[in-house]
Motif scaffolding. Structure first.
Motif, PDB file in Angstrom:
ATOM      1  N   ASP A 261      13.049   1.266   2.097  1.00 19.55           N
ATOM      2  CA  ASP A 261      11.720   0.457   1.542  1.00 19.55           C
ATOM      3  C   ASP A 261      10.529   0.545   2.738  1.00 19.55           C
ATOM      4  O   ASP A 261       9.316   1.126   2.493  1.00 19.55           O
ATOM      5  CB  ASP A 261      11.904  -0.756   1.308  1.00 19.55           C
ATOM      6  CG  ASP A 261      12.817  -0.947  -0.007  1.00 19.55           C
ATOM      7  OD1 ASP A 261      12.867  -0.142  -0.876  1.00 19.55           O
ATOM      8  OD2 ASP A 261      13.317  -2.100  -0.159  1.00 19.55           O
ATOM      9  N   THR A 262      10.942   0.238   3.748  1.00 15.36           N
ATOM     10  CA  THR A 262       9.947   0.527   5.054  1.00 15.36           C
ATOM     11  C   THR A 262       9.433   1.678   5.314  1.00 15.36           C
ATOM     12  O   THR A 262       8.237   2.178   5.376  1.00 15.36           O
ATOM     13  CB  THR A 262      10.691  -0.259   6.571  1.00 15.36           C
ATOM     14  OG1 THR A 262      10.867  -1.584   6.231  1.00 15.36           O
ATOM     15  CG2 THR A 262       9.536  -0.080   7.492  1.00 15.36           C
TER      16      THR A 262
ATOM     17  N   TYR B 209       9.466   4.407   2.981  1.00 16.10           N
ATOM     18  CA  TYR B 209       8.798   4.836   1.841  1.00 16.10           C
ATOM     19  C   TYR B 209       7.399   4.234   1.920  1.00 16.10           C
ATOM     20  O   TYR B 209       6.358   4.760   1.780  1.00 16.10           O
ATOM     21  CB  TYR B 209       9.441   4.486   0.600  1.00 16.10           C
ATOM     22  CG  TYR B 209      10.662   5.351   0.357  1.00 16.10           C
ATOM     23  CD1 TYR B 209      10.460   6.802   0.592  1.00 16.10           C
ATOM     24  CD2 TYR B 209      11.879   4.991  -0.109  1.00 16.10           C
ATOM     25  CE1 TYR B 209      11.674   7.544   0.325  1.00 16.10           C
ATOM     26  CE2 TYR B 209      12.959   5.860  -0.330  1.00 16.10           C
ATOM     27  CZ  TYR B 209      12.697   7.152  -0.153  1.00 16.10           C
ATOM     28  OH  TYR B 209      13.853   7.900  -0.385  1.00 16.10           O
ATOM     29  N   THR B 210       7.380   2.689   2.288  1.00 18.71           N
ATOM     30  CA  THR B 210       5.917   2.209   2.359  1.00 18.71           C
ATOM     31  C   THR B 210       5.033   2.688   3.205  1.00 18.71           C
ATOM     32  O   THR B 210       3.934   3.046   3.096  1.00 18.71           O
ATOM     33  CB  THR B 210       6.101   0.720   2.695  1.00 18.71           C
ATOM     34  OG1 THR B 210       6.936   0.160   1.661  1.00 18.71           O
ATOM     35  CG2 THR B 210       4.726   0.088   2.911  1.00 18.71           C
ATOM     36  N   VAL B 211       5.708   3.075   4.454  1.00 23.14           N
ATOM     37  CA  VAL B 211       4.668   3.607   5.636  1.00 23.14           C
ATOM     38  C   VAL B 211       4.332   5.010   5.215  1.00 23.14           C
ATOM     39  O   VAL B 211       3.155   5.633   5.323  1.00 23.14           O
ATOM     40  CB  VAL B 211       5.669   3.859   6.960  1.00 23.14           C
ATOM     41  CG1 VAL B 211       4.698   4.701   8.033  1.00 23.14           C
ATOM     42  CG2 VAL B 211       6.048   2.471   7.335  1.00 23.14           C
TER      43      VAL B 211
ATOM     44  N   ASP C 257       3.983   6.148   2.013  1.00 27.28           N
ATOM     45  CA  ASP C 257       3.134   6.275   1.123  1.00 27.28           C
ATOM     46  C   ASP C 257       1.675   5.761   1.497  1.00 27.28           C
ATOM     47  O   ASP C 257       0.629   6.286   1.100  1.00 27.28           O
ATOM     48  CB  ASP C 257       3.391   5.104   0.146  1.00 27.28           C
ATOM     49  CG  ASP C 257       4.571   5.659  -0.908  1.00 27.28           C
ATOM     50  OD1 ASP C 257       4.648   6.854  -0.850  1.00 27.28           O
ATOM     51  OD2 ASP C 257       5.027   4.646  -1.432  1.00 27.28           O
ATOM     52  N   GLN C 258       1.372   5.032   2.725  1.00 24.57           N
ATOM     53  CA  GLN C 258       0.149   4.555   3.297  1.00 24.57           C
ATOM     54  C   GLN C 258      -0.291   5.766   3.837  1.00 24.57           C
ATOM     55  O   GLN C 258      -1.579   5.936   4.000  1.00 24.57           O
ATOM     56  CB  GLN C 258       0.487   3.332   4.276  1.00 24.57           C
ATOM     57  CG  GLN C 258       0.936   2.072   3.654  1.00 24.57           C
ATOM     58  CD  GLN C 258       1.348   1.076   4.758  1.00 24.57           C
ATOM     59  OE1 GLN C 258       1.420   1.428   5.803  1.00 24.57           O
ATOM     60  NE2 GLN C 258       1.413   0.078   4.345  1.00 24.57           N
TER      61      GLN C 258
END
Length: 92
Positions: A80-81, A83-85, A87-88
């Protein structure tokens, strides 16, 4: 980018066996003689690369864009971390 999402115990062997070029795992991994680690985004996540990899020769922090197009193994517990990074930074 092709991402292998694995259980933590399988990320390092993927890099060791050249299945993926880079791995992302929690910093508490065992150290292997043929691999190097360096921080990634959060202190408890490290990048695992073979010794002598071009990314290990950088004197400045590695930008997330450096992972683009490189086969990558990540553990489920940090996915999750990661993918979030990514995506950003529009890196996936």
């Amino acid at each position: 980018m092709f991402i292998h999402k694995l259980f933590s115990d399988f990320v390092v062997p993927n890099v060791l066996n050249n299945i993926t070029e880079i791995g992302l795992v929690r910093a508490s991994i065992l150290q292997y003689g043929t691999l190097e680690t360096f921080p990634y985004e959060k202190d408890d996540i490290v990048v695992v690369i073979p010794k002598g990899h071009p990314l290990s020769k950088k004197d400045t922090p590695v930008e997330i864009e450096a992972f683009h197009g490189i086969p990558l193994a990540i553990s489920f517990d940090i996915s999750d971390t990661v993918y979030t990074v990514f995506d950003q930074h529009d890196s996936i």
